[in-house]
Structures are given as structure tokens and as C-alpha cells.
Design an enzyme around this catalytic site. Structure first.
Site, mmCIF file in Angstrom:
data_model
loop_
_atom_site.group_PDB
_atom_site.id
_atom_site.type_symbol
_atom_site.label_atom_id
_atom_site.label_comp_id
_atom_site.label_asym_id
_atom_site.label_seq_id
_atom_site.Cartn_x
_atom_site.Cartn_y
_atom_site.Cartn_z
ATOM 1 N N ARG A 132 0.896 -1.570 -0.048
ATOM 2 C CA ARG A 132 0.045 0.095 -0.166
ATOM 3 C C ARG A 132 0.641 1.142 0.033
ATOM 4 N NH1 ARG A 132 -2.176 -3.655 3.297
ATOM 5 N NH2 ARG A 132 -3.940 -4.517 2.782
ATOM 6 N N GLU B 284 6.173 -13.046 13.708
ATOM 7 C CA GLU B 284 5.577 -13.768 14.825
ATOM 8 C C GLU B 284 6.140 -15.115 14.550
ATOM 9 O OE1 GLU B 284 3.231 -14.463 18.414
ATOM 10 O OE2 GLU B 284 4.029 -12.552 17.467
#
Length: 242
Positions: free
Chosen positions: A131, A168
């Protein structure tokens, strides 16, 4: 405008993990790995550079949303759609595609960034995939800077410089073409949203390793509860909506 978010990272699909989990991951490695130059991803070599003095600055004004009087901020905020439970239950997804459909709000977004960065000696606008590719180029054109895409692995066709950073579950890599920037240039890093700040930190490290001074990071949306500003340390951040 404060937006709440709760996180659920269990059983994330690979499709979701690449664009989103890196932003919402609290376990971002701060230590940088050695820089490498890759030719078609078959060969690599380490190198060192000398960094000449640089002179670039942005007057650190208040965020446009701080004074509460700019009607553009409300228009931008109301144009951003929040989708609950996407792509996983418990997640409130900040959807900027509705902002792009609103030509006035989209123009206001670009104008606010341009007003801040014009005449500030910024020669590079680095946009983070994906984006950041939407907001970065019009800002770059308006302030007379070049646009440099910061891409995921195996997307750029030429020799690249790579920066690995933690997610993560595992790691990811950000790449930039060799020669896209030069030592001594001043850069603005652009993305649509800052959550934990992991991808922004990776972009900053990548640029600074080749001698570029990162003046500031700019995002449309901030999720303050994820404390991305703390991860950026002393690197200034400018956001429109939080």
C-alpha cells in the site's frame, strides 16, 4: 479518532501472513543482519560503505489532526472502512480501498503529506509494499523526489540489497534495487498503516545501511495501542488518522 483492535494470530494462512502479519507482530528483531547484494538471487557478497555528511530536515510540526480544525482529517477518517473479523476472527481490518474511491478524501490525503514535505530537501520517497506503492508515487512527484519501491523477496528483477526482519512465526525479507539510492540522500518512508512498526524499522535499516538519511516515516493510519512509535525509537513519525 481512536480505533480499537484485538489480535488473533492463530492458524494464519500464508496468504495472510505475508502482507499483514509482519505489521501486527510484536516480535520484530531490532538488530540488523549483514547487508548483501544479490544478482538474480544466485550470488551474494558483503560490502561496506563510507557515509558522507548529510543535511536534510523536516520541521517537526504538529500532526494535522492535532488542532482539530482541518476538515480534511475528518473526511479522510470517515472514508476509511473498518471491517470486523477480517481476515481472521477478532481482527478489525483498516480498509483504505474505500478511501481510494473517494476522490476528494484521496486528494486531501496526498495534499496533507505534500504540504508537510515540499521544500524539505527530500530526494527519495521509499514506499513499502504494497500500500505504500499507492501513496508514495504521487507524493514523490509532487515534491520532486524519486520513488523507490521496497519489495518482498523475488519481486525485483535486478541486483538487490536485502534486509531480514522477524515476524511472529519466522522471518521475512525486504529488498531494494542496488543503485536506487545514493549515500547522502534524504528519504521519506511511506506506508498506509503503522501497527507494531516492524516493516518501517526494516525499511529504515535498509536505507541507512547504504548511507541514506531517513528524515521521517509517514502513514495514513496509526494503531496507537500496538506502540509502533516506541519501536521506531527517535525516528519521527507523521500520521493523519489514529
Amino acid at each position: 479518532m481512536m480505533r480499537s483492535i484485538s489480535l488473533n494470530f492463530s492458524n494464519l494462512s500464508p496468504r495472510f501472513g505475508a502482507p499483514f502479519r509482519g505489521r501486527l507482530c510484536p516480535s520484530i528483531a531490532v538488530a540488523a543482519a549483514p547487508i548483501s547484494v544479490h544478482s538474480h538471487r544466485n550470488h551474494s557478497q558483503s560490502f561496506r560503505i563510507s557515509v558522507p555528511p548529510v543535511s536534510c530536515s523536516v520541521q517537526h510540526q504538529k500532526m494535522a489532526s492535532d488542532d482539530g480544525h482541518d476538515p480534511r482529517i475528518g473526511r479522510i477518517s470517515s472514508a476509511i472502512r473498518v471491517i470486523p473479523d477480517f481476515p481472521k476472527p477478532g481482527i478489525l481490518f483498516q480498509d483504505i480501498t474505500t478511501l481510494l474511491l473517494d476522490t476528494k478524501a484521496f486528494r486531501d490525503t496526498i495534499d496533507l503529506f505534500v504540504e508537510r514535505y515540499k521544500d524539505k530537501n527530500i530526494s527519495v520517497v521509499a514506499g513499502i509494499e504494497a500500500r505504500g506503492f499507492i501513496f508514495g508515487p504521487p507524493i514523490a512527484l509532487a515534491i520532486g523526489a524519486k520513488f523507490v519501491p521496497m519489495r518482498k523477496p523475488n519481486k525485483l528483477p535486478g541486483k538487490v540489497i536485502s534486509e531480514e526482519y522477524a515476524l511472529e512465526y519466522g522471518t521475512d525479507v525486504m529488498e531494494m534495487h542496488v543503485g536506487a539510492v545514493e549515500a547522502g540522500e534524504c528519504a521519506l518512508v511511506v506506508d498506509d498503516l503503522i501497527a507494531t512498526g516492524g516493516t518501517l524499522c526494516a525499511a529504515i535499516r535498509l536505507l541507512e545501511r547504504v548511507g541514506v538519511q531517513v528524515v521521517e516515516c509517514a502513514c495514513v493510519i496509526e494503531l496507537p495501542e500496538l506502540q509502533g512509535r516506541k519501536r521506531l525509537g527517535d525516528k519521527p513519525l507523521f500520521v493523519l488518522v489514529s
